[in-house]
Write a protein that holds these residues in place. Structure first.
Motif, mmCIF file in Angstrom:
data_model
loop_
_atom_site.group_PDB
_atom_site.id
_atom_site.type_symbol
_atom_site.label_atom_id
_atom_site.label_comp_id
_atom_site.label_asym_id
_atom_site.label_seq_id
_atom_site.Cartn_x
_atom_site.Cartn_y
_atom_site.Cartn_z
ATOM 1 N N THR A 38 0.859 -1.187 0.000
ATOM 2 C CA THR A 38 0.000 0.000 0.000
ATOM 3 C C THR A 38 0.895 1.237 0.000
ATOM 4 N N PHE A 39 0.621 2.122 -0.943
ATOM 5 C CA PHE A 39 1.333 3.402 -0.971
ATOM 6 C C PHE A 39 0.452 4.452 -0.304
ATOM 7 N N HIS A 40 1.019 5.154 0.649
ATOM 8 C CA HIS A 40 0.324 6.252 1.301
ATOM 9 C C HIS A 40 0.946 7.538 0.769
ATOM 10 N N ARG A 67 9.173 6.622 2.998
ATOM 11 C CA ARG A 67 9.392 5.970 4.294
ATOM 12 C C ARG A 67 8.924 4.532 4.159
ATOM 13 N N GLY A 68 9.625 3.592 4.839
ATOM 14 C CA GLY A 68 9.396 2.182 4.575
ATOM 15 C C GLY A 68 10.213 1.811 3.353
ATOM 16 N N CYS A 69 10.432 0.516 3.134
ATOM 17 C CA CYS A 69 11.308 0.151 2.012
ATOM 18 C C CYS A 69 10.937 -1.217 1.456
ATOM 19 N N HIS A 82 9.570 3.317 11.490
ATOM 20 C CA HIS A 82 8.171 3.132 11.096
ATOM 21 C C HIS A 82 7.251 3.161 12.313
ATOM 22 N N GLU A 83 7.800 2.842 13.464
ATOM 23 C CA GLU A 83 6.968 2.871 14.675
ATOM 24 C C GLU A 83 6.538 4.297 15.004
ATOM 25 N N TYR A 84 7.298 5.286 14.554
ATOM 26 C CA TYR A 84 6.894 6.676 14.773
ATOM 27 C C TYR A 84 5.598 6.994 14.033
ATOM 28 N N LEU A 85 5.290 6.170 13.046
ATOM 29 C CA LEU A 85 4.097 6.420 12.220
ATOM 30 C C LEU A 85 2.919 5.563 12.658
ATOM 31 N N ASP A 86 3.029 4.959 13.837
ATOM 32 C CA ASP A 86 2.004 4.027 14.313
ATOM 33 C C ASP A 86 1.924 2.793 13.418
ATOM 34 N N LEU A 87 3.035 2.443 12.820
ATOM 35 C CA LEU A 87 3.127 1.216 12.018
ATOM 36 C C LEU A 87 4.172 0.326 12.682
ATOM 37 N N ASP A 88 4.201 -0.976 12.304
ATOM 38 C CA ASP A 88 5.203 -1.814 12.954
ATOM 39 C C ASP A 88 6.482 -1.862 12.135
ATOM 40 N N SER A 89 7.541 -2.289 12.820
ATOM 41 C CA SER A 89 8.863 -2.257 12.189
ATOM 42 C C SER A 89 9.121 -3.508 11.350
ATOM 43 N N GLN A 96 3.995 -0.980 3.787
ATOM 44 C CA GLN A 96 3.249 0.276 3.940
ATOM 45 C C GLN A 96 4.228 1.414 3.648
ATOM 46 N N ILE A 97 4.184 1.888 2.423
ATOM 47 C CA ILE A 97 5.207 2.827 1.960
ATOM 48 C C ILE A 97 4.621 4.235 1.881
ATOM 49 N N ILE A 98 5.252 5.142 2.572
ATOM 50 C CA ILE A 98 4.815 6.540 2.560
ATOM 51 C C ILE A 98 5.597 7.268 1.476
ATOM 52 N N VAL A 99 4.882 7.962 0.613
ATOM 53 C CA VAL A 99 5.519 8.652 -0.517
ATOM 54 C C VAL A 99 5.238 10.149 -0.414
#
Ligand code: SF4
Length: 353
Positions: A38-40, A67-69, A82-89, A96-99
């Motif tokens: 999923t791209f965010h 963010r994420g890879c 990634h934990e800073y984003l409420d996602l797991d490491s 879960q890739i943040i663009v």
């Protein structure tokens, strides 16, 4: 960096539950070419990130367009972020890739500020800028142009052959600013590489990238990290890896043992227990619950690395890979004359790729 610092007004209710609070979220999307990903897509408020002084990095600024890879390295230090984003490491970091879709415009604004001092900027510190997602979003050409137009030197460290696409642009940019390019490759054999870094291009693809970078006139340093105790630290493997790096045209290599920092540690040890259960107790003894392998081991490995660096002529720029402009822009003499002013791309840390 936390998302609070990026806060915009938008929020997308279609985001995953943990992402509802992701500031600047424009949309979350999936596409058949990236199964399970999923791209965010977000609108970021800042592009340049200052590196905390206590991190002892050889540069003060980084840019991470994502963010994420997708490279999914089991040992990746950036997982924790990634934990800073409420996602797991773990799985979230891989899928879960943040663009930062507006990063080029934001970067241009930041670089145009009178307060910007044109300090060297590192790309590839928390996410690989040339992972496959770059083919979809094509953010790097705009970033390269923005940096070179502003007179800002920069370095790129990657595992992604997609960088070849931008070599003509990088060669052009190197006429205006100093550019360092590094490739990360620590495995000679594809089987183990695919186990440890399941989303990364094969060793051969990265050797081809090193050759292309070198052929384009850039010094191409290699970060052969992490070396894995009892898996890739044997003489046979180091000899084969370094000989292939030399044949591909690498200008130097830095190699060191695996670090097991929190965030990466849990993920890597899970993988080890699954694939090589017989090694778990040995790793526990070697790392003793900490981040680093024992001093004796690191000392021993450093000796083996020095030996193979020397054997394959990879000693020249091993610890720090200094920027080399494309050969058409300067003579060798002029490069030597002012090399002390060139920014350095340090390959001291495995996440800095
Ligand atoms: S080590 Fe680099 S390439 Fe691998 S997952 Fe982390 S950021 Fe991506």
């Amino acid at each position: 960096m936390r998302w609070d610092g990026q806060k915009l007004a938008t929020e997308d209710a279609s985001a995953l539950p943990g992402l509802r609070r992701m500031a600047g979220l424009l949309r979350s999307t999936r596409t058949p070419e990236f199964s399970g990903v999923t791209f965010h897509e977000i609108a970021c408020k800042s592009a340049l990130s200052r590196v905390p002084a206590q991190s002892h990095m050889p540069f003060e600024w980084t840019i991470n367009p994502t963010r994420g890879c997708l490279h999914q390295c089991t040992y990746c230090f950036a997982r924790k972020t990634h934990e800073y984003l409420d996602l797991d490491s773990g799985r979230d970091f891989d899928t879960q890739i943040i663009v930062k879709t507006n990063i080029v415009d934001v970067l241009r604004r930041e670089l145009a500020k009178p307060s910007w001092k044109h300090e060297p900027v590192a790309l590839g510190t928390n996410s690989d800028p040339y992972m496959r997602a770059e083919g979809r979003y094509q953010l790097m050409p705009g970033i390269i142009r923005a940096l070179s137009d502003s007179g800002t030197p920069f370095s790129i460290l990657t595992k992604g052959p997609l960088l070849k696409r931008d070599l003509p642009l990088l060669a052009e940019a190197s006429r205006r600013v100093d550019i360092g390019i590094g490739v990360s490759l620590a495995f000679a054999h594809a089987h183990l590489q695919q186990q440890v870094e399941p989303g990364t291009p094969t060793p051969q693809a990265r050797l081809d990238l090193i050759k292309a970078v070198s052929d384009a006139g850039f010094a191409c340093g290699v970060m052969a990290m992490p070396i894995l105790p009892w898996l890739t630290d044997g003489d046979e493997h180091l000899d084969l890896l370094f000989s292939r790096l030399a044949a591909a045209g690498a200008s130097g290599v830095t190699a060191g043992a695996l670090h097991l920092r929190p965030g990466a540690r849990e993920w890597f040890l899970q993988w080890l227990a699954r694939e090589y259960p017989q090694l778990v107790a040995r790793y526990q003894g070697l790392y003793n619950g900490g981040t680093y392998a024992s001093k004796d081991y690191r000392h021993w490995l450093a000796g083996r690395v020095r030996y193979f660096q020397s054997r394959h002529g990879l000693t020249g720029r091993a610890a720090q890979l200094r920027v080399l402009k494309a050969p058409s822009t300067r003579s060798a003499d002029s490069l030597n004359a002012d090399s002390s002013t060139l920014p350095a791309l340090s390959l001291a840390e495995p996440t800095l790729f």
